[in-house]
Design an enzyme around this catalytic site. Sequence first.
Site, PDB file in Angstrom:
ATOM      1  N   PRO A   1       0.460  -0.768  -0.283  1.00 57.79           N
ATOM      2  CA  PRO A   1      -0.489  -0.079  -0.042  1.00 57.79           C
ATOM      3  C   PRO A   1       1.036   1.886   0.008  1.00 57.79           C
ATOM      4  CG  PRO A   1      -0.268  -1.212   2.237  1.00 57.79           C
ATOM      5  CD  PRO A   1       1.062  -2.094   1.117  1.00 57.79           C
TER       6      PRO A   1
ATOM      7  N   CYS B   1       4.006   3.403   9.133  1.00 53.97           N
ATOM      8  CA  CYS B   1       4.662   4.698   7.940  1.00 53.97           C
ATOM      9  C   CYS B   1       5.578   5.829   8.831  1.00 53.97           C
ATOM     10  CB  CYS B   1       2.747   5.144   7.757  1.00 53.97           C
ATOM     11  SG  CYS B   1       3.208   7.124   7.094  1.00 53.97           S
TER      12      CYS B   1
ATOM     13  N   GLY C   1      10.670  -4.772   1.596  1.00 54.95           N
ATOM     14  CA  GLY C   1      12.280  -3.486   1.986  1.00 54.95           C
ATOM     15  C   GLY C   1      13.003  -4.093   0.864  1.00 54.95           C
TER      16      GLY C   1
END
Length: 330
Positions: free
Chosen positions: A18, A102, A205
């Site tokens: 996302p 986030c 990542g």
Amino acid sequence: MPKIGNIELPDFPLLLAPMEDVSDPPFRRLCKLHGADLMYSEFISSEGLIRDAIKSRQKLDIFDYERPVGIQIFGGDEEAMAMSAKIVETVQPDLVDINFGCPVKKVVSKGAGAGVLKDVDLMVRLTKAVIKSTSLPVTVKTRLGWDEDSINIDEVAERLQDIGVQALTVHGRTRAQMYKGHSDWSHIARVKNNPRITMPVFGNGDIDSPEKALEYRDKYGLDGIMIGRAAIGYPWIFNEIKHFFKTGEHLPVPSMKDRIEAARNHLIWSVEWKNERVGVVEMRRHYTNYFKGIHGFKEYKQKLVTTDDLHQLLDVFTEIEQVFGDYQFA
């Protein structure tokens, strides 16, 4: 094969991350076409949903061809999170995902996103509030911890699983790292290898090539990989990785015609979903990635990012096709 609730995923699924202002339905549609197995909405503010903020509501749009698809919410207030999960349920996604990762200041300062990594008890309460208020499977995306000195993903994983979280995606950086430095997947592998952990664990990542995907799959033994920035302007990465897993060989790089078709479709779908003005403007951030490294392209990129009219833009694409149609990528 990893399962999330009743959602059966293929062996070692590839998930689309996302990403704010990126993972909207037109972009997800392209990634699905090119092999993404599970996708998520952009993250949605729980307070925004409850206030009926138009931008938040629009992010709830999902389409059947995207399934399985999850909607991701964030927030720092239990009641707001519970209410927003109920709102999310009305559009019938396949799962609800909570963002505890986030790192952006405006999110963290509200005690949401990665801000919750400083307070695992709060993270547990927020997650419990969501699980109680929905019958959908609840998953979580988070980071290793707040900083190098407070990596707490082991405790986080156990406590989240104990209250009913059905899958965990871990970005291999701390909040302090933001998106800099390298992600460290050894911590994620440790969570996966914890005998108490039975839910699927996905790593996120730095995956930007089929080689790296294969190396990380074999080295860390996770249940799947989530791909974010590497898919922007390059949705082909999912099928490229799958092909490499199967054959050890590379698919041919997308041709200029492939790139033009993808960018053009992306633009048309954006305009259809948003409206012409917004669709045209919001596409501009993608063109650089679609046409990266193409010699002599500057003039056309300029046209793509300054033209306001859809029909004129489609003419620019036709022109690009005529000039660069046979362009050979090294």
